[in-house]
Design an enzyme around this catalytic site. Structure first.
Site, mmCIF file in Angstrom:
data_model
loop_
_atom_site.group_PDB
_atom_site.id
_atom_site.type_symbol
_atom_site.label_atom_id
_atom_site.label_comp_id
_atom_site.label_asym_id
_atom_site.label_seq_id
_atom_site.Cartn_x
_atom_site.Cartn_y
_atom_site.Cartn_z
ATOM 1 N N GLU A 55 0.822 -1.224 0.000
ATOM 2 C CA GLU A 55 0.000 0.000 0.000
ATOM 3 C C GLU A 55 0.853 1.270 0.000
ATOM 4 O O GLU A 55 0.430 2.309 0.536
ATOM 5 C CB GLU A 55 -0.971 -0.004 1.193
ATOM 6 C CG GLU A 55 -1.941 -1.176 1.151
ATOM 7 C CD GLU A 55 -2.820 -1.304 2.401
ATOM 8 O OE1 GLU A 55 -2.900 -0.350 3.187
ATOM 9 O OE2 GLU A 55 -3.437 -2.376 2.565
ATOM 10 N N GLU A 65 -5.576 -8.033 -0.124
ATOM 11 C CA GLU A 65 -6.350 -7.775 1.100
ATOM 12 C C GLU A 65 -7.725 -7.310 0.664
ATOM 13 O O GLU A 65 -7.833 -6.377 -0.141
ATOM 14 C CB GLU A 65 -5.748 -6.637 1.946
ATOM 15 C CG GLU A 65 -4.471 -6.975 2.643
ATOM 16 C CD GLU A 65 -3.937 -5.799 3.471
ATOM 17 O OE1 GLU A 65 -4.740 -4.958 3.945
ATOM 18 O OE2 GLU A 65 -2.714 -5.724 3.633
#
Ligand SMILES: *[C@@H]1O[C@H](CO)[C@@H](O)[C@H](O)[C@H]1NC(C)=O
Ligand SMILES: *[C@@H]1O[C@H](CO)[C@@H](O)[C@H](O)[C@H]1NC(C)=O
Ligand SMILES: *[C@@H]1O[C@H](CO)[C@@H](O)[C@H](O)[C@H]1NC(C)=O
Ligand SMILES: *[C@@H]1O[C@H](CO)[C@@H](O)[C@H](O)[C@H]1NC(C)=O
Length: 472
Positions: free
Chosen positions: A311, A402
């Site tokens: 991320e 995720e």
């Protein structure tokens, strides 16, 4: 299979008719938002503003003569920074769409929508809010050709286990999705409550990091990985890398949040600016500590779907806080140090940002991926999938590393959102009932498109075969 058949039928029906229809937002049904005209350059008679409450929506009604897949585009203005919106078709499913900051009216792809014959609704839901919407447009989708993915690891010295793993992923890509669950406790919850065992166990090197072990953190995640691999499972690791120094360690920002940008003044750009800098050395020590754990996995014959610096583009972790360049530079250093210096040839390298300006390049990436959280939305996340497809021109396998809410397998297939695996995050995301109901989880886990541990037995052998045939 039905969905696939429908898609080929539509490719014929849609040939030569790739015509775009524009729908003005000011003509749609508005809830909690209003028409604006002060930001010039819009089309039609205005644009929609005032996305400031979670229930705010624009609902477009669109018709299709047949059941057909369309490319959706969205024209917006983003003067208040990077935002996300949700696009929901017929009150179910849908996709999160990234709206990067811009002060110009900008058209972005917003994924695809499978319209029913007759009347349909497309709803723009607030999500992060604070953006302006001018219009949406629909064009019949042309059918995608076969994937062009590479299934040879980027590391020339990758061992047989890693090679087999990437080959195996390639063999199921677009034909099935591997189920995955983050965290041993949540994984055990799935086994007990859903009655199926995920194919992938997601783990974290977090508590092997020096700034945490020095404060008493301990982890069993490597042991969990070795046990699961013995049962024929596949493991993935991320690394919530606590900054090596500069942790605020206050009541608001305790040391255990030390991977967050707001919990440390560690400056990754400065640390990487000079290889003789003490902070550069601390980073190398951290990588070396993690290498010891990855070596335990290598020695146990466990290949790892390895997802460091995750991320980054979100900037909420310190490795992304100073922008794309230091993040990409650190990726290159981590890659080099683990593969060359430490000889860790059991790793499949997963990059976890979508923005092309953050991409470290094809030479050090095996799989591209995204993390998306959209509560209660069981859609295929096709806008993000399609952005990842264009990120590498369809040369790398794509994973949903995720997620909060699981995707409906029928929608994955209808939209050709060929995520090779999903991994639901731990705790309430899987077991709280809000992100996923138990009934839905049972249905998803029982779907033939979703592979569980029992269905992937022998994957290493499959991956080592010269020619692969998927029996699913
Ligand atoms: C769309 O279809 C509905 C009924 O399915 C009809 O009432 C409406 O007039 C149509 N609108 C357009 C713009 O074709
Ligand atoms: C290393 O990082 C810490 C924490 O941000 C900072 O206080 C210190 O000045 C840095 N050291 C060097 C040599 O740059
Ligand atoms: C790099 O850091 C060292 C140690 O802090 C310092 O002596 C040296 O001047 C720095 N070099 C540059 C080019 O900033
Ligand atoms: C993407 O792939 C297509 C077909 O394989 C090729 O023609 C095109 O040049 C590629 N584009 C880029 C940017 O590499």
């Amino acid at each position: 299979m039905l969905a696939r058949f429908a898609l080929s039928a539509l490719a014929i029906a849609g040939a030569g008719t790739a015509q775009k229809t524009v729908y003005q937002a000011e003509d749609a049904a508005l809830n909690g938002v209003k028409v604006g005209t002060s930001v010039t350059g819009y089309t039609g008679t205005g644009y929609i503003e005032g996305f400031d409450e979670s229930a705010d929506t624009i609902t477009f009604t669109v018709n299709s003569s047949t059941s057909q897949l369309y490319d959706l585009e969205l024209t917006y203005n983003g003067p208040y920074g990077d935002k996300y919106t949700n696009v929901v078709l017929n009150n179910a499913g849908g996709s999160q769409v990234s709206l990067p900051a811009t002060t110009a009216w900008t058209t972005v792809p917003a994924g695809q929508v499978l319209l029913n014959a007759g009347s349909n609704t497309i709803q723009i839901q607030n999500n992060w809010g604070w953006y302006l919407i001018d219009s949406i447009s629909l064009s019949p989708a042309s059918q995608r050709g076969p994937h062009k993915i590479t299934t040879t690891p980027v590391n020339k010295n990758a061992n047989a286990d890693a090679r087999a793993l990437l080959k195996y992923l390639g063999s199921i890509y677009g034909k099935a999705i591997l189920s995955g669950q983050q965290d041993q406790a949540s994984f055990d919850w799935v086994v007990q409550n859903i009655g199926k065992t995920p194919a992938i166990l997601g783990l974290d090197l977090m508590d092997y990091t020096v700034s945490r072990t020095s404060r008493g953190a301990v982890s069993k995640d490597v042991d969990h990985a070795i046990s699961f691999a013995k049962k024929g499972g596949i493991v993935t690791f991320c690394w919530h890398w606590g900054a090596p120094t500069g942790l605020y360690d206050t009541a608001d920002q305790p040391w255990y949040r030390g991977f967050y940008t707001d919990a440390t003044d560690f400056d990754v750009a400065a640390a990487l600016g000079n290889t003789t800098n003490a902070n550069y050395t601390l980073l190398m020590n951290d990588i070396d500590a993690i290498a010891l754990q990855l070596k335990r996995l290598k020695d146990a014959g466990v290949p790892v779907l390895w997802r460091p610096l995750h991320e980054a583009e979100g900037k909420w972790f310190w490795w992304g806080a100073k922008g794309a360049e230091p993040a990409k530079k650190l990726w290159g250093i981590v890659y080099e140090r683990l593969t060359v210096k430490h000889g860790l040839n059991n790793l499949i390298w997963i990059w976890n940002s979508v923005d092309p300006s953050w991409y470290p390049g094809d030479a050090t990436v095996d799989v591209v991926s995204a993390d998306t959280y959209s509560q209660g939305d069981h859609g295929p996340i096709s806008a993000t999938y399609n952005n990842l497809l264009s990120l590498t021109n369809d040369t790398k396998i794509i994973a949903a590393t995720e997620i909060g809410s699981v995707m409906e397998p029928a929608q994955l297939q209808a939209y050709q959102a060929d995520w090779v695996y999903f991994c639901v995050w731990s705790g309430d995301f899987i077991s709280g009932g809000q992100w996923n109901s138990l009934d839905l989880l049972k249905r998803v886990y029982s779907d033939p498109y979703v592979l569980t541990l029992d269905e992937i037995q022998g994957w290493k052998k499959t991956g080592k075969k010269k020619s692969l045939r998927f029996r699913g």
